[in-house]
Structure formats: C-alpha cells, structure tokens
Scaffold this motif. Structure first.
Motif, PDB file in Angstrom:
ATOM      1  N   GLN A  20       0.840  -1.195   0.000  1.00 45.06           N
ATOM      2  CA  GLN A  20       0.000   0.000   0.000  1.00 45.06           C
ATOM      3  C   GLN A  20       0.875   1.245   0.000  1.00 45.06           C
ATOM      4  N   SER A  22       0.949   5.766   0.996  1.00 42.55           N
ATOM      5  CA  SER A  22       0.362   6.909   1.678  1.00 42.55           C
ATOM      6  C   SER A  22      -0.107   7.925   0.641  1.00 42.55           C
ATOM      7  N   SER A  96      -3.681  -2.641   5.742  1.00 47.37           N
ATOM      8  CA  SER A  96      -4.638  -2.024   6.669  1.00 47.37           C
ATOM      9  C   SER A  96      -5.827  -2.956   6.917  1.00 47.37           C
ATOM     10  N   CYS A 139      -7.122  -2.265   2.345  1.00 47.58           N
ATOM     11  CA  CYS A 139      -7.116  -0.999   1.619  1.00 47.58           C
ATOM     12  C   CYS A 139      -5.708  -0.725   1.129  1.00 47.58           C
ATOM     13  N   HIS A 143      -3.970   4.397   6.263  1.00 43.64           N
ATOM     14  CA  HIS A 143      -4.912   5.263   6.983  1.00 43.64           C
ATOM     15  C   HIS A 143      -4.126   6.308   7.792  1.00 43.64           C
ATOM     16  N   ASP A 144      -3.635   7.327   7.080  1.00 40.50           N
ATOM     17  CA  ASP A 144      -2.878   8.398   7.724  1.00 40.50           C
ATOM     18  C   ASP A 144      -3.472   9.743   7.324  1.00 40.50           C
ATOM     19  N   PHE A 147      -4.700  10.200   3.715  1.00 44.27           N
ATOM     20  CA  PHE A 147      -5.697   9.262   3.186  1.00 44.27           C
ATOM     21  C   PHE A 147      -6.574   9.967   2.149  1.00 44.27           C
ATOM     22  N   ILE A 153     -10.955   5.235  -2.903  1.00 47.94           N
ATOM     23  CA  ILE A 153     -11.200   3.969  -2.205  1.00 47.94           C
ATOM     24  C   ILE A 153     -12.142   3.096  -3.035  1.00 47.94           C
ATOM     25  N   GLY A 159     -12.253  -1.381  -0.513  1.00 48.97           N
ATOM     26  CA  GLY A 159     -11.614  -2.103   0.583  1.00 48.97           C
ATOM     27  C   GLY A 159     -11.795  -3.602   0.537  1.00 48.97           C
ATOM     28  N   ARG A 237      -9.096  -3.244  14.151  1.00 45.21           N
ATOM     29  CA  ARG A 237      -7.745  -3.349  13.599  1.00 45.21           C
ATOM     30  C   ARG A 237      -7.065  -4.575  14.214  1.00 45.21           C
TER      31      ARG A 237
END
Length: 259
Positions: A20, A22, A96, A139, A143-144, A147, A153, A159, A237
C-alpha cells in the motif's frame, strides 16, 4: 494513457504485490463515484483475475459517516480469496486489515442487467445459500493524514479483500436472521456484538440494492458469486497472531486467523 487507466494499473500493481501507499496524487483521484467504479472495472481488466463475489458496505447513515460517503458502496472479491472456515491470512501481507462479521449470500442464478428494478422477492429466490462469514477487508492506502477521498477507495474496490466462509445455514428463510445476535471474539475475549437488524436490516436489503446497482451499470450478478452483505460488528484493527471467531448462535460459527 488516460489518468483513469494509469490509476487502474497502479492499483492492480499494489494488489498483486500486496503493498500500500500513503496518499494519492490529486490528479489521479476520480472526480465522482461513477468514474471510480469504472476504474475499479479497469482494475479487474488489468489483474485478469476472476470475480467470484462482491462486498457491500455503508448501508446505514452511521457507517456511511465513518466511511465518508452518503450512500452504500461496493467492490469486487477476486479468486482465490474466498476460503472455507477456519481461514487464515498472513498478517504481514494484509494492507490495513479489518475483520468484519457479515452474512454471505451465494447466488444460484444470474441477476443480469435489465431495465426493470429487481424486487426483494426476486433477489431472495436467486439466493442458493446463506452463510456466516468474516470479510477480511483491506485498503491499498495507508490510513494516515494523507488518506485520499472516497472515490479513490471505490476505485480500489471499496476495501475488498478475502472472505472466510462458514457452512451454509440450514432453512435460513425460516430463521430470524435479522434479530439473531452475533458475537465476535478475539483470542477468546469478547470484542463486539451485533445484529443484522441494527446494521443492515436484513442481508436481502443490501443484496437487493447491489443487484439493482450492478444492473443499472450494465454488469449484473452471476450464479456462483458470493456477496458479503455488510458488517454487523463494525470495524476493528487486527494484530498478528489474533484469531477472530464469529458466533452466530444456532446459525453457525466462522473463524479467521491473522498469522
């Protein structure tokens, strides 16, 4: 190469390589949901993987707010990402990850595109079996703080990841599916409780919505596909080494481990 195709190829590469990133360049973010879903179809083309099912999320306003959307969303589930319970995935290769307890509907007949909307009764008749399940959502975006907006998405399949599938529920049409409490345990400890009535009303509600969305866009549903109808227990999570067991009471259990 168009920006849409560029994004599709990039998302396909991230999926293939189980990694993934960022954020996303603003120039690549789809302008709206319809464009995003077209790109998701391009991702399917780029991967060349068989679509063996679909996932649905955000049927009710509370979850829509969490997902930053104003309508339900959907994505493709690819082969060979449906496993019979007990299922396992490698935590380090999950992007994620989020385990979501869901009813899984397997179709016995096609629901092809057509001008007239499908009724809930027609969709009910198309269901060959209903199963307890856990969607192991993923994903391709971290998730920062960077995002990207929801259309990115959606282009990534909303997802979609793997599915842990339990045994078919016997005589499910005569059971109180909507009000059956589901308990989610992690390594033996209670984590969540939920019901279809609270989360999605009934699995046939999101399934009918999806049948009509895919009919409207000329795709349709096919016999043999499995549809993950939406989380009953919210989003968690997971950590490496955790095993999640969803207990649907008399309807069965299903488990998934993040190795």
């Amino acid at each position: 190469m168009s920006r849409q195709r560029e994004l599709a190829r990039h998302l396909a590469t991230l999926r293939r390589e189980a990694r993934q990133q960022s954020g996303l360049d603003e120039g690549l973010v789809p302008p709206d949901a319809d464009t995003a879903y077209r790109i998701a179809e391009m991702v399917e083309e780029e991967l060349g993987w068989e679509v063996v099912g679909w996932k649905i999320a955000g049927m009710k306003p509370e979850l829509q707010r969490q997902l930053r959307t104003t309508s339900p969303i959907y994505g493709r589930v690819f082969a060979p990402l449906i496993q019979s319970s007990p299922a396992s995935v490698e935590h380090a290769r999950q992007c994620s990850p989020i385990p979501e307890v869901e009813y899984q509907a397997r179709l016995g007949v096609d629901l092809p595109p057509r001008a007239r909307p499908y009724s809930a009764e027609e969709v009910d008749e198309a269901v060959a079996s209903l199963h307890p399940g856990i969607e192991l959502a993923e994903c391709r975006f971290v998730h920062d703080a960077a995002f990207p907006p929801m259309p990115a998405i959606l282009a990534d399949g909303a997802g979609s990841g793997s599915i842990a599938l339990g045994e078919a529920i016997a005589d499910w049409r005569s059971r109180d599916i909507a009000n059956q409490e589901v308990v989610l345990n992690c390594n033996g400890a209670l984590r969540r409780r939920g019901t279809a009535a609270d989360a999605i009303d009934h699995p046939l509600v999101p399934l009918t919505w999806l049948a009509n969305e895919l009919s409207r866009t000329g795709i349709g549903l096919k016999a043999g596909q499995t549809i993950s109808t939406g989380t009953l227990t919210g989003m968690l999570r997971p950590k490496a080494g955790e095993t999640y067991v969803a207990d649907f009471g008399p309807l069965g259990t299903v488990s998934a481990t993040y190795d």
